[in-house]
Design an enzyme around this catalytic site. Structure first.
Site, short mmCIF file in Angstrom:
data_model
loop_
_atom_site.label_atom_id
_atom_site.label_comp_id
_atom_site.label_asym_id
_atom_site.label_seq_id
_atom_site.Cartn_x
_atom_site.Cartn_y
_atom_site.Cartn_z
N SER A 61 74.11 -24.41 111.20
CA SER A 61 73.78 -23.25 110.36
C SER A 61 74.94 -22.28 110.24
O SER A 61 75.48 -21.82 111.26
CB SER A 61 72.57 -22.53 110.98
OG SER A 61 72.54 -21.17 110.60
N GLY A 62 75.28 -21.92 109.02
CA GLY A 62 76.32 -20.92 108.80
C GLY A 62 75.96 -19.58 109.42
O GLY A 62 76.78 -18.94 110.08
N LEU A 63 74.71 -19.16 109.20
CA LEU A 63 74.27 -17.87 109.75
C LEU A 63 74.34 -17.88 111.28
O LEU A 63 74.83 -16.94 111.90
CB LEU A 63 72.83 -17.57 109.30
CG LEU A 63 72.16 -16.38 109.98
CD1 LEU A 63 72.87 -15.07 109.63
CD2 LEU A 63 70.68 -16.28 109.59
N ASP A 73 77.31 -13.33 108.14
CA ASP A 73 77.25 -14.54 107.32
C ASP A 73 77.68 -14.18 105.90
O ASP A 73 76.86 -14.11 104.97
CB ASP A 73 75.81 -15.10 107.35
CG ASP A 73 75.69 -16.44 106.65
OD1 ASP A 73 76.73 -17.11 106.44
OD2 ASP A 73 74.56 -16.82 106.30
N ASP A 100 76.00 -26.79 107.04
CA ASP A 100 75.88 -25.76 106.02
C ASP A 100 77.30 -25.35 105.64
O ASP A 100 77.95 -24.60 106.36
CB ASP A 100 75.10 -24.59 106.64
CG ASP A 100 75.04 -23.39 105.73
OD1 ASP A 100 75.49 -23.47 104.59
OD2 ASP A 100 74.50 -22.36 106.19
N ASP A 102 78.22 -23.54 103.13
CA ASP A 102 78.23 -22.40 102.19
C ASP A 102 78.59 -22.93 100.79
O ASP A 102 78.13 -23.99 100.40
CB ASP A 102 79.18 -21.31 102.67
CG ASP A 102 78.68 -20.62 103.94
OD1 ASP A 102 77.46 -20.70 104.21
OD2 ASP A 102 79.49 -20.02 104.66
N GLU A 129 76.23 -24.79 98.47
CA GLU A 129 75.35 -23.92 97.67
C GLU A 129 76.11 -23.36 96.48
O GLU A 129 77.33 -23.15 96.54
CB GLU A 129 74.82 -22.78 98.55
CG GLU A 129 75.89 -21.82 99.01
CD GLU A 129 75.45 -20.92 100.16
OE1 GLU A 129 74.74 -21.37 101.08
OE2 GLU A 129 75.87 -19.73 100.14
N LYS A 135 80.36 -15.51 99.93
CA LYS A 135 78.90 -15.46 99.81
C LYS A 135 78.33 -14.39 100.72
O LYS A 135 79.03 -13.85 101.60
CB LYS A 135 78.29 -16.84 100.13
CG LYS A 135 78.57 -17.42 101.51
CD LYS A 135 77.70 -16.96 102.66
CE LYS A 135 76.25 -17.19 102.56
NZ LYS A 135 75.80 -18.56 102.78
N ASN A 137 74.63 -13.91 103.07
CA ASN A 137 73.43 -14.62 103.49
C ASN A 137 72.30 -14.39 102.49
O ASN A 137 72.07 -13.27 102.04
CB ASN A 137 73.01 -14.16 104.89
CG ASN A 137 71.79 -14.94 105.36
OD1 ASN A 137 70.66 -14.53 105.14
ND2 ASN A 137 72.02 -16.08 105.98
N SER A 138 71.59 -15.47 102.20
CA SER A 138 70.56 -15.45 101.14
C SER A 138 69.37 -14.55 101.47
O SER A 138 68.62 -14.18 100.56
CB SER A 138 70.02 -16.86 100.92
OG SER A 138 71.06 -17.77 100.74
N ARG A 172 72.68 -27.31 97.08
CA ARG A 172 71.72 -26.22 97.36
C ARG A 172 71.68 -25.24 96.19
O ARG A 172 72.73 -24.74 95.77
CB ARG A 172 72.12 -25.54 98.65
CG ARG A 172 71.45 -24.20 98.89
CD ARG A 172 71.69 -23.76 100.29
NE ARG A 172 71.51 -22.35 100.49
CZ ARG A 172 71.64 -21.74 101.67
NH1 ARG A 172 71.97 -22.45 102.75
NH2 ARG A 172 71.47 -20.44 101.78
N HIS A 203 66.19 -23.17 97.77
CA HIS A 203 66.01 -22.07 98.72
C HIS A 203 65.18 -20.96 98.08
O HIS A 203 65.28 -20.70 96.88
CB HIS A 203 67.38 -21.53 99.13
CG HIS A 203 67.36 -20.78 100.44
ND1 HIS A 203 66.26 -20.73 101.27
CD2 HIS A 203 68.33 -20.07 101.08
CE1 HIS A 203 66.54 -20.02 102.34
NE2 HIS A 203 67.79 -19.61 102.26
C1 SPV Z 1 71.91 -20.84 107.27
O1 SPV Z 1 71.26 -21.28 108.22
O2 SPV Z 1 73.03 -20.32 107.40
C2 SPV Z 1 71.36 -20.91 105.92
C3 SPV Z 1 69.94 -20.73 105.68
O3 SPV Z 1 72.14 -21.00 105.00
S1 SPV Z 1 69.67 -19.08 105.25
O4 SPV Z 1 70.13 -18.22 106.33
O5 SPV Z 1 68.26 -18.93 104.99
O6 SPV Z 1 70.43 -18.79 104.02
MG MG Z 2 74.07 -20.51 105.44
#
Ligand code: SPV
Ligand code: MG
Length: 308
Positions: A61-63, A73, A100, A102, A129, A135, A137-138, A172, A203
């Site tokens: 996971s990026g986050l 993130d 992930d 990004d 994505e 970016k 975080n979504s 994504r 997402h």
């Molecule tokens: C992550 O886990 O970094 C994701 C999912 O991209 S989210 O944080 O929901 O964007």
């Molecule tokens: Mg991410």
């Protein structure tokens, strides 16, 4: 049109041997009638624990990786820091790792460089994505500009050309996050399928799964669908099985669990000037030694460190 599972072609030497990471991930995400689950990992320890819990695949996971490094993130961590973290995750288990990636950290050229490096690090797949660099975080903020469809399709095509043999490619879609609605999401999904994606990650940050389920109904599984039920966590997974969704990703839960546990422990130690009361609540050292296979080191020492 139903998707036709296309095997990630076995690379030379893999024909009779153990399946490659990409082949393992492909079975879970692209050619499996069962709902699959990927668990978040952000370092070697979280990967090891996820494997112990029985997960068959991981999401780097990026986050969670950014958070564990103390970054936001928002592409504050570099692509090479991501690759380094992925190396530790890959080395720590035998599980396939979907990374992930990004938006690929730039244009088509940055995306294919990232993908090549992730392949060399032993990743099984990359999720890209349709966001713009840098970016955000979504799940936070309102400004989520989308990449141009053709430009992002070019990022996907170049990654497919660079690593088709070694990585599963997940496209994504951030259209629902950016507030563009179902039609835009479907339009993008078709473009990304045409560009060579192996699966679509759709997402949403709504508190119910309604817009995800509407997408799935409209999409009709042209490619397998991956979802991230972080905000709509109350929906039972039976709804995803019924909708023939391919894969659920639990994207940040080990990192958040660790943050809550570390905070409890630190607060308690600071207040009490003692570790006595939290000792029963934290992992005993023998568990850490066991998780990280100190027994193997002892055996290896006997084998290789004997005095001659
Ligand atoms: C992550 O886990 O970094 C994701 C999912 O991209 S989210 O944080 O929901 O964007
Ligand atoms: Mg991410």
């Amino acid at each position: 049109m139903q998707y036709q599972p296309q095997a990630v072609r076995p690379t030379a030497g893999h024909q009779c041997a153990r399946p490659s990471p990409a082949e393992m991930l492909h079975v879970q995400v692209c050619s499996n009638d069962e709902l699959s689950f990927l668990m978040e990992a952000h370092d070697g320890l979280s990967a090891t624990i996820a494997q112990r819990s029985g997960f068959k695949g991981l999401w780097a996971s990026g986050l969670s990786i950014a958070s564990s490094l103390g970054y936001r993130d928002a592409n504050e961590a570099s692509w090479s820091q991501l690759v380094q973290s992925v190396e530790r995750i890959v080395d720590s288990t035998e599980l396939p790792v979907l990374v992930d990636g990004d938006g690929g950290f730039g244009n088509f050229n940055n995306a294919r460089l990232l993908a090549r490096k992730l392949g060399q690090a032993g990743a099984a797949g990359v999720s890209l994505e349709d966001s713009c660099f840098p970016k955000l975080n979504s799940l936070i903020g309102e400004r989520h500009p989308l990449a141009d469809i053709d430009e992002f399709s070019g990022r996907l095509r170049t990654v497919k050309d660079a690593v088709a043999e070694t990585l599963v490619l997940v496209a994504r879609i951030e259209a629902l996050i950016a507030g563009h609605g179902l039609n835009e999401a479907i339009l993008r999904a078709h473009a990304y399928a045409d560009a060579g994606a192996d699966a679509i990650l759709i997402h949403s940050r709504k508190s119910t799964a309604d817009e995800i389920l509407s997408f799935v109904t409209e999409w009709r599984n042209r490619l397998p669908v991956v979802i991230v039920p972080t905000t709509y966590y109350r929906t039972p997974v039976s709804a995803y099985r019924d909708a023939r969704i391919s894969t659920v990703v639990w994207t940040n839960h080990s990192m958040r669990a660790a943050a809550a546990a570390m905070r409890r422990a630190c607060d308690s130690i600071a207040a009490q000037e003692s570790v006595a009361s939290i000792e029963p609540q934290i992992a005993p050292l023998c568990e850490i030694f066991e998780l990280l296979r100190y027994d193997e080191l002892a055996v290896a020492e006997k084998q290789y460190l004997q005095p001659r």
